[in-house]
Design a protein around this motif. Structure first.
Motif, PDB file in Angstrom:
ATOM      1  N   ASP A   5       0.843  -1.225   0.000  1.00  0.00           N
ATOM      2  CA  ASP A   5       0.000   0.000   0.000  1.00  0.00           C
ATOM      3  C   ASP A   5       0.868   1.261   0.000  1.00  0.00           C
ATOM      4  N   ASP A   6       2.114   1.126   0.480  1.00  0.00           N
ATOM      5  CA  ASP A   6       3.005   2.291   0.563  1.00  0.00           C
ATOM      6  C   ASP A   6       3.820   2.490  -0.721  1.00  0.00           C
ATOM      7  N   ILE A   7       3.744   1.512  -1.624  1.00  0.00           N
ATOM      8  CA  ILE A   7       4.588   1.571  -2.827  1.00  0.00           C
ATOM      9  C   ILE A   7       3.925   2.444  -3.901  1.00  0.00           C
ATOM     10  N   ILE A   8       4.676   3.460  -4.343  1.00  0.00           N
ATOM     11  CA  ILE A   8       4.208   4.376  -5.384  1.00  0.00           C
ATOM     12  C   ILE A   8       4.300   3.664  -6.741  1.00  0.00           C
ATOM     13  N   ARG A   9       3.232   3.791  -7.555  1.00  0.00           N
ATOM     14  CA  ARG A   9       3.225   3.087  -8.865  1.00  0.00           C
ATOM     15  C   ARG A   9       3.512   4.082  -9.991  1.00  0.00           C
ATOM     16  N   GLU A  10       3.994   3.526 -11.101  1.00  0.00           N
ATOM     17  CA  GLU A  10       4.338   4.362 -12.268  1.00  0.00           C
ATOM     18  C   GLU A  10       3.130   5.250 -12.631  1.00  0.00           C
ATOM     19  N   GLY A  11       3.478   6.471 -13.106  1.00  0.00           N
ATOM     20  CA  GLY A  11       2.432   7.460 -13.377  1.00  0.00           C
ATOM     21  C   GLY A  11       2.503   8.549 -12.324  1.00  0.00           C
ATOM     22  N   ASN A  12       2.984   8.193 -11.123  1.00  0.00           N
ATOM     23  CA  ASN A  12       3.167   9.204 -10.073  1.00  0.00           C
ATOM     24  C   ASN A  12       4.460   9.965 -10.372  1.00  0.00           C
ATOM     25  N   PRO A  13       4.364  11.292 -10.529  1.00  0.00           N
ATOM     26  CA  PRO A  13       5.541  12.077 -10.945  1.00  0.00           C
ATOM     27  C   PRO A  13       6.765  11.908 -10.045  1.00  0.00           C
ATOM     28  N   ILE A  14       6.553  11.541  -8.787  1.00  0.00           N
ATOM     29  CA  ILE A  14       7.704  11.423  -7.879  1.00  0.00           C
ATOM     30  C   ILE A  14       8.730  10.425  -8.408  1.00  0.00           C
ATOM     31  N   LEU A  15       8.252   9.424  -9.183  1.00  0.00           N
ATOM     32  CA  LEU A  15       9.162   8.403  -9.739  1.00  0.00           C
ATOM     33  C   LEU A  15       9.994   8.952 -10.892  1.00  0.00           C
ATOM     34  N   GLU A  16       9.617  10.143 -11.382  1.00  0.00           N
ATOM     35  CA  GLU A  16      10.355  10.732 -12.509  1.00  0.00           C
ATOM     36  C   GLU A  16      11.213  11.923 -12.084  1.00  0.00           C
ATOM     37  N   GLN A  17      11.213  12.184 -10.772  1.00  0.00           N
ATOM     38  CA  GLN A  17      11.991  13.334 -10.281  1.00  0.00           C
ATOM     39  C   GLN A  17      13.403  12.918  -9.899  1.00  0.00           C
ATOM     40  N   VAL A  18      14.297  13.913  -9.825  1.00  0.00           N
ATOM     41  CA  VAL A  18      15.630  13.683  -9.248  1.00  0.00           C
ATOM     42  C   VAL A  18      15.494  13.933  -7.752  1.00  0.00           C
ATOM     43  N   ALA A  19      15.800  12.906  -6.966  1.00  0.00           N
ATOM     44  CA  ALA A  19      15.630  12.999  -5.507  1.00  0.00           C
ATOM     45  C   ALA A  19      16.712  13.876  -4.877  1.00  0.00           C
ATOM     46  N   GLU A  20      16.369  14.456  -3.712  1.00  0.00           N
ATOM     47  CA  GLU A  20      17.268  15.375  -3.000  1.00  0.00           C
ATOM     48  C   GLU A  20      18.330  14.611  -2.185  1.00  0.00           C
ATOM     49  N   GLU A  21      19.526  15.191  -2.115  1.00  0.00           N
ATOM     50  CA  GLU A  21      20.573  14.639  -1.231  1.00  0.00           C
ATOM     51  C   GLU A  21      20.060  14.662   0.215  1.00  0.00           C
ATOM     52  N   VAL A  22      20.478  13.693   0.991  1.00  0.00           N
ATOM     53  CA  VAL A  22      20.140  13.630   2.426  1.00  0.00           C
ATOM     54  C   VAL A  22      21.231  14.360   3.199  1.00  0.00           C
ATOM     55  N   GLU A  23      20.812  15.219   4.131  1.00  0.00           N
ATOM     56  CA  GLU A  23      21.773  15.924   5.001  1.00  0.00           C
ATOM     57  C   GLU A  23      22.505  14.874   5.846  1.00  0.00           C
ATOM     58  N   ILE A  24      23.814  14.960   5.877  1.00  0.00           N
ATOM     59  CA  ILE A  24      24.623  14.026   6.693  1.00  0.00           C
ATOM     60  C   ILE A  24      25.241  14.836   7.852  1.00  0.00           C
ATOM     61  N   PRO A  25      25.235  14.419   9.097  1.00  0.00           N
ATOM     62  CA  PRO A  25      24.718  13.121   9.561  1.00  0.00           C
ATOM     63  C   PRO A  25      23.189  13.050   9.413  1.00  0.00           C
TER      64      PRO A  25
END
Ligand SMILES: O=CN(O)CCNC(=O)c1cccc(Cl)c1Cl
Ligand code: NI
Length: 183
Positions: A5-25
């Motif tokens: 239920d938590d898995i995003i399926r194709e068609g959702n724009p989030i799957l086509e975006q460039v994801a943001e770097e995670v702040e470290i730590p």
């Protein structure tokens, strides 16, 4: 726990975006998410748990697939030689790769794609990946074969690329150039 239920399926724009770097730590919240992603993979490979919760099996998972556009991936599988690959990684980056390519003869599948997409997916045969682990350690991983393929599938998700974007549209089973297959 993460379920289908938590898995995003194709068609959702989030799957086509460039994801943001995670702040470290990494913040506690990001570490919690990555831990849950790793748990999903383990649960999905345990027949009883997978059956009980209707989980599709996966050997890798990328945060955009659960709707979080951050550069985090989880990897969990044992290769044919019995080597266990168990990683939760922040900001994975392919820093070098072989000229030679490879591809899985069986093709690839994706939890975010509810259909079979047949065809060979050309991948680098060998890659070197730099990342920060769940434990906060900087690692440099030299990967080849099936492990290299899985890591590339996951890192593609962080850049909005789906496996089928790489299949030859004219001839899905054409032998990719300069490539050696993985059975
Ligand atoms: O992004 C991750 N998924 O979509 C999880 C489901 N797919 C797989 O486990 C899978 C199956 C075949 C080949 C590769 Cl390379 C992968 Cl990764
Ligand atoms: Ni996928």
């Amino acid at each position: 726990m993460i379920t289908m239920d938590d898995i995003i399926r194709e068609g959702n724009p989030i799957l086509e975006q460039v994801a943001e770097e995670v702040e470290i730590p990494a913040a506690e919240e990001d570490k919690q998410t990555l831990t849950e992603m790793l748990e999903y993979l383990k649960n999905s490979q345990d027949d009883e748990t997978a059956e009980k919760y209707g989980l599709r099996p996966g050997v890798g998972l990328a945060a955009p697939q659960i709707g979080i556009s951050k550069r985090m991936i989880a990897i969990y599988f044992e290769d044919p030689n019995g080597t266990l690959y168990e990683y939760g990684l922040f900001n994975p980056k392919i820093v070098s790769h072989s000229v030679e390519n490879t591809y899985l003869m069986s093709g690839e599948g994706c939890l975010s794609v509810d259909r079979e997409v047949p065809g060979y997916v050309p991948r680098h045969s060998r890659i070197t990946v730099k990342a920060v682990t769940l434990e906060g350690k900087e690692v440099k991983l030299r990967l080849k074969g099936y492990a290299a393929v899985v890591f590339q599938h996951e890192i593609d998700h962080l850049n909005g690329t789906m496996f089928y974007d790489r299949i030859n549209p004219e001839d899905p089973f054409a032998q990719p150039e300069n490539s050696k297959p993985i059975e």
